[in-house]
Design a protein around this motif. Structure first.
Motif, PDB file in Angstrom:
ATOM      1  N   ALA A 622     -13.732 -20.242  13.898  1.00 54.80           N
ATOM      2  CA  ALA A 622     -13.235 -19.187  14.775  1.00 54.80           C
ATOM      3  C   ALA A 622     -12.287 -18.295  13.983  1.00 54.80           C
ATOM      4  O   ALA A 622     -11.173 -18.693  13.658  1.00 54.80           O
ATOM      5  CB  ALA A 622     -12.526 -19.790  15.980  1.00 54.80           C
ATOM      6  N   SER A 623     -12.732 -17.091  13.654  1.00 54.43           N
ATOM      7  CA  SER A 623     -11.894 -16.177  12.885  1.00 54.43           C
ATOM      8  C   SER A 623     -11.918 -14.799  13.514  1.00 54.43           C
ATOM      9  O   SER A 623     -12.909 -14.387  14.128  1.00 54.43           O
ATOM     10  CB  SER A 623     -12.374 -16.080  11.430  1.00 54.43           C
ATOM     11  OG  SER A 623     -13.581 -15.349  11.351  1.00 54.43           O
ATOM     12  N   LYS A 624     -10.819 -14.073  13.365  1.00 57.92           N
ATOM     13  CA  LYS A 624     -10.769 -12.712  13.887  1.00 57.92           C
ATOM     14  C   LYS A 624     -11.774 -11.819  13.158  1.00 57.92           C
ATOM     15  O   LYS A 624     -12.379 -10.930  13.764  1.00 57.92           O
ATOM     16  CB  LYS A 624      -9.360 -12.145  13.750  1.00 57.92           C
ATOM     17  CG  LYS A 624      -9.258 -10.716  14.273  1.00 57.92           C
ATOM     18  CD  LYS A 624      -7.861 -10.156  14.184  1.00 57.92           C
ATOM     19  CE  LYS A 624      -7.842  -8.704  14.642  1.00 57.92           C
ATOM     20  NZ  LYS A 624      -6.485  -8.124  14.569  1.00 57.92           N
ATOM     21  N   LEU A 625     -11.964 -12.052  11.885  1.00 58.32           N
ATOM     22  CA  LEU A 625     -12.936 -11.260  11.136  1.00 58.32           C
ATOM     23  C   LEU A 625     -14.307 -11.345  11.787  1.00 58.32           C
ATOM     24  O   LEU A 625     -14.976 -10.337  11.995  1.00 58.32           O
ATOM     25  CB  LEU A 625     -13.004 -11.751   9.687  1.00 58.32           C
ATOM     26  CG  LEU A 625     -14.020 -11.053   8.788  1.00 58.32           C
ATOM     27  CD1 LEU A 625     -13.683  -9.585   8.649  1.00 58.32           C
ATOM     28  CD2 LEU A 625     -14.083 -11.722   7.426  1.00 58.32           C
ATOM     29  N   ASP A 626     -14.730 -12.553  12.142  1.00 59.97           N
ATOM     30  CA  ASP A 626     -16.023 -12.705  12.808  1.00 59.97           C
ATOM     31  C   ASP A 626     -16.001 -12.092  14.199  1.00 59.97           C
ATOM     32  O   ASP A 626     -17.012 -11.541  14.672  1.00 59.97           O
ATOM     33  CB  ASP A 626     -16.400 -14.187  12.903  1.00 59.97           C
ATOM     34  CG  ASP A 626     -16.978 -14.718  11.605  1.00 59.97           C
ATOM     35  OD1 ASP A 626     -17.382 -13.896  10.756  1.00 59.97           O
ATOM     36  OD2 ASP A 626     -17.011 -15.944  11.426  1.00 59.97           O
ATOM     37  N   ASN A 627     -14.861 -12.181  14.885  1.00 59.76           N
ATOM     38  CA  ASN A 627     -14.794 -11.659  16.248  1.00 59.76           C
ATOM     39  C   ASN A 627     -15.002 -10.156  16.295  1.00 59.76           C
ATOM     40  O   ASN A 627     -15.562  -9.628  17.255  1.00 59.76           O
ATOM     41  CB  ASN A 627     -13.445 -12.015  16.881  1.00 59.76           C
ATOM     42  CG  ASN A 627     -13.406 -11.743  18.362  1.00 59.76           C
ATOM     43  OD1 ASN A 627     -14.370 -12.009  19.084  1.00 59.76           O
ATOM     44  ND2 ASN A 627     -12.296 -11.199  18.842  1.00 59.76           N
ATOM     45  N   VAL A 628     -14.564  -9.462  15.253  1.00 57.31           N
ATOM     46  CA  VAL A 628     -14.690  -8.005  15.273  1.00 57.31           C
ATOM     47  C   VAL A 628     -15.854  -7.489  14.438  1.00 57.31           C
ATOM     48  O   VAL A 628     -16.256  -6.328  14.595  1.00 57.31           O
ATOM     49  CB  VAL A 628     -13.375  -7.333  14.807  1.00 57.31           C
ATOM     50  CG1 VAL A 628     -12.239  -7.676  15.750  1.00 57.31           C
ATOM     51  CG2 VAL A 628     -13.032  -7.727  13.384  1.00 57.31           C
ATOM     52  N   THR A 629     -16.425  -8.305  13.549  1.00 55.94           N
ATOM     53  CA  THR A 629     -17.544  -7.827  12.717  1.00 55.94           C
ATOM     54  C   THR A 629     -18.818  -8.619  12.936  1.00 55.94           C
ATOM     55  O   THR A 629     -19.868  -8.258  12.397  1.00 55.94           O
ATOM     56  CB  THR A 629     -17.185  -7.887  11.221  1.00 55.94           C
ATOM     57  OG1 THR A 629     -17.020  -9.260  10.837  1.00 55.94           O
ATOM     58  CG2 THR A 629     -15.912  -7.117  10.933  1.00 55.94           C
TER      59      THR A 629
END
Length: 743
Positions: A622-629
């Motif tokens: 769970a990463s913010k990078l994956d959440n937005v890209t």
């Protein structure tokens, strides 16, 4: 004279040389003084040579003066005991027809009373059997001068035991140094043979027989040293060792077996797959992970502007995207019926007409998020407004009140249902699943209108499945929610058919005491009961960042983890410093920027870290990078100078950032050449700007669509087309050439 006190013994451990005697004594010979010295030896002092007395016969007692005793009491460890010890005789002779002297008779009675007190004093020092018990209580004292035992049930003296054990060793078969003949005392004080250390069949053999002390500094290459290093992983976890599992086994408290069990834990299956088959068994339907939380879980600190708010930055939504990716869907799940808490804004805005009252704490403890909006005003409306980000929705309500309301789309344009509550509900009721219907600009409104009676709305779920049973992360959280108010039935239903339940309620209980603390403990008891009953996986993040390990609420979180198999307790307060200790607020907020007020998570560090940690326990990255890209959830284009050609969720213009690029679906009515029709918000970096030709309409006509690096979408006339098409349609993938600001 009278006997006005029950005392007949007084002990001093300091003071002197004058020692008060606080009770009456008839004559000096009734006083006995015993000095216990520092080495434990005792001496009965001699009157006249070692002490002097004053106050014989005085009602208020007297004084013993002894410089000899005072010399010993000047150093700690000595004591002086002054007792009234009388011969058990009656020396007064009363003659027949003699004169009656009241004082003489009274002295006789006083002497008898003093003898009774003396008897009770002796009795108190005897070996006694407590009332109702079948044993004698020595009160932790030695029993001296005991004879050797002769009968089966006789007490055993130290000397007799030493002789007996020696005889056992001497009677052993084979050489004296056989492991089966060598005795030792195990860490819990029980006599064992060395042979038992090789066992593995129970917790009282093998590793369960070797001692271990937390406070000891073991050499690096010893078993104790290895265990110490493993234990450090648990007590001061690093970013890759965040979990403390409840599966500690049954090894005795101080053995090496337990220490290894605590440290070398096994990571269990991510989600409760058995429970996934029970998705429709309770009040909360669907394949799900449920969260019971407060403002920390709601999304405080995640941001309030479009493209930089809860959907992009909150730990719950970062985690939700990772789980959606795992299960191949893009549902958003449950949302509490309000817009923002001031530092975090949700996916929708909530609007109201008429009078609505907020219910929370005990008044809403029976609802999923501990919050409800209530109205008794006919025609009052509650609207959920958003850009269409899901194909379906359902409304949550409280059926424990009596009333009627209708559910409609787009301000009442389409009524999809009318619901009547009769008061027999429990507060966890939810409507059917309804399809959305976008407006021309890609936005929509889901509205509740009061028809009659009392109506309570508790939330809304955004889904992409007409059955409503797809996987969803339900964030049952609201600002200020305290765990002590959650009703038993809510806890029960949250555990039923649930792949995992995240209990994130502690921050608003952290100072609880008295009745409030007892209420919180009751909720922990219910969690233990129902999680065990339904086999529920519990994830227990500890967000009491500046509270000590012995804080009562933190202790309850640990108790919960220890009593539910396969649960995971994440001690964030101990994870934020390399030494594993709880740090002050300044360190949490300023030094590492984990929170912005020592309670709520920072957007830049806190939310990302918590999402990663909890994601690890659930088997996802769970990463913010994956959440937005790399987020499969489509978002509608906010059209500024154009309109959607098809008003369905599938047909509206929309975009998503997925697999490190932007997918764009454009489906609008034709516009004048050079029109800026929309700007994509929240681009995580720059797009590879270029111009695309729209798909030909039925007659082969096209237009040119220019997409800039910043996401501006402009439509131009296509010189190569014979005219303007009836619809401008484009389906294209635009690469992201730079992703900025994300780790």
């Amino acid at each position: 004279m009278t006997v006005s006190t029950t005392d007949n013994v007084v002990t001093y451990i300091s003071g002197g040389p004058a020692f008060p005697i606080p009770y009456r004594f008839l004559q000096n010979s009734d006083i006995e003084a015993v000095l216990v010295k520092q080495d434990g030896s005792s001496e009965t002092l001699m009157q006249g040579t070692q002490y002097a007395l004053a106050g014989e016969g005085s009602q208020s007692g007297g004084t013993l003066t002894s410089a000899y005793a005072a010399g010993f009491l000047a150093t700690p460890g000595a004591s002086l005991t002054i007792s009234r010890v009388m011969d058990a005789v009656q020396p007064t002779d009363l003659r027949n027809q003699g004169r009656y002297f009241a004082e003489t008779h009274e002295n006789v009675f006083d002497r008898l009373t003093m003898l009774i007190q003396q008897g009770f004093s002796i009795l108190k020092r005897a070996l006694l059997r407590p009332v109702g018990k079948n044993y004698y209580d020595a009160e932790g004292r030695r029993i001296a001068n005991v004879a050797d035992p002769s009968e089966q049930q006789d007490a055993v003296t130290k000397q007799h035991m030493e002789v007996y054990v020696g005889s056992l060793i001497g009677a052993g078969t084979g050489p004296i140094n056989l492991a089966s003949n060598v005795l030792y005392i195990d860490p819990n004080g029980i006599t064992r043979t060395v042979q038992g250390m090789s066992g593995s069949g129970s917790a009282t053999s093998g590793a369960g027989l070797i001692g271990y002390g937390d406070a000891n500094a073991y050499a690096p290459n010893t078993v104790g040293g290895k265990v110490k290093s493993l234990q450090a992983v648990v007590e001061s976890p690093s970013s890759s060792d965040l979990l403390v599992h409840s599966q500690l086994g049954q090894f005795a408290g101080s053995t090496i077996g337990r220490a290894i069990r605590e440290a070398n834990y096994e990571r269990y299956s991510t989600l409760n797959e058995i429970n996934s088959w029970l998705a429709n068994s309770g009040a909360i339907k669907g394949h799900k992970v449920n969260i019971l939380g407060d403002s920390i879980a709601f999304g405080a600190g995640a941001g309030t502007t479009f493209g930089n708010s809860i959907p992009e930055n909150a730990w719950v939504r970062i985690l939700g995207n990772a789980l959606n990716e795992k299960y191949g869907i893009f549902s958003y799940g449950f949302v509490t019926p309000y817009t923002t808490n001031g530092t975090g804004t949700e996916i929708h805005t909530v609007s109201m007409t008429g009078t609505w009252t907020e219910l929370f704490d005990a008044a809403a403890g029976h609802t999923p998020a501990g919050y409800a909006r209530e109205s008794t005003q006919a025609n009052a409306t509650l609207g959920f407004n958003q850009s269409v980000e899901s194909s379906h929705f359902k409304i949550w309500y409280d059926g424990s009140v009596t009333g009627s309301f209708e559910i409609s789309i787009n301000g009442g344009a389409t009524i999809v249902d009318t619901i009547t509550t009769t008061g027999i509900g429990v507060g966890l009721e939810v409507s059917s699943t309804y399809a959305c219907s976008p407006l021309a600009a890609g936005n929509t409104n889901y509205r509740v209108r009061v028809i009659s009676g009392t109506v309570r709305i508790t939330g809304i779920s955004y889904l992409n499945d007409s059955t409503g049973l797809e996987f969803q992360l339900n964030n049952f959280s609201r600002d200020g929610r305290a765990g002590r108010y959650v009703a038993e039935n809510v806890i029960k239903e949250m555990c039923r058919g649930c792949r995992a339940l995240i209990w994130a309620l502690a921050a608003n209980d952290r100072s609880a005491s008295g009745a409030a603390l007892l209420d919180y403990k009751q909720r922990i008891d219910w969690l233990i009961q129902y999680a065990n009953q339904y086999g529920t996986r519990l994830i227990i993040p500890d967000f009491l960042f500046i509270n000590a390990d012995n804080n009562a609420i933190r202790q309850e979180l640990m108790r919960l983890a220890l009593n539910v198999p396969n649960s995971t307790y994440i001690p964030f307060p101990n994870m934020l410093h390399i030494n594993g200790t709880v740090q002050p607020a300044a360190y949490i907020t300023t030094t590492i920027n984990f929170t912005y007020d020592d309670v709520h998570l920072s957007q830049s560090i806190g939310h990302r870290t918590v999402a990663a940690a909890i994601g690890e326990t659930l088997g996802v990255k769970a990463s913010k990078l994956d959440n937005v890209t790399n987020n499969a959830r489509w978002r509608p284009l906010n059209l500024s100078a154009a309109s959607n050609q098809t008003l369905t969720y599938a047909g509206i213009s929309k975009y998503r950032f997925y697999a490190k690029g932007m997918d764009l679906l454009l489906n609008i009515n034709p516009v004048v050449s050079g029109t800026l029709v929309a700007t994509v918000p929240g681009i995580p970096g720059n797009l590879l700007g270029r111009q695309y030709r729209s798909m030909p309409d039925a007659t082969g006509k096209t237009m040119l669509v220019n997409i800039s690096a910043s996401g501006a979408i402009t439509v131009f006339t296509d010189a190569g087309s014979s005219g303007v098409p009836t619809v401008v349609s484009l389906q294209v993938r635009v690469p992201l050439v730079r992703v900025a600001g994300f780790a």
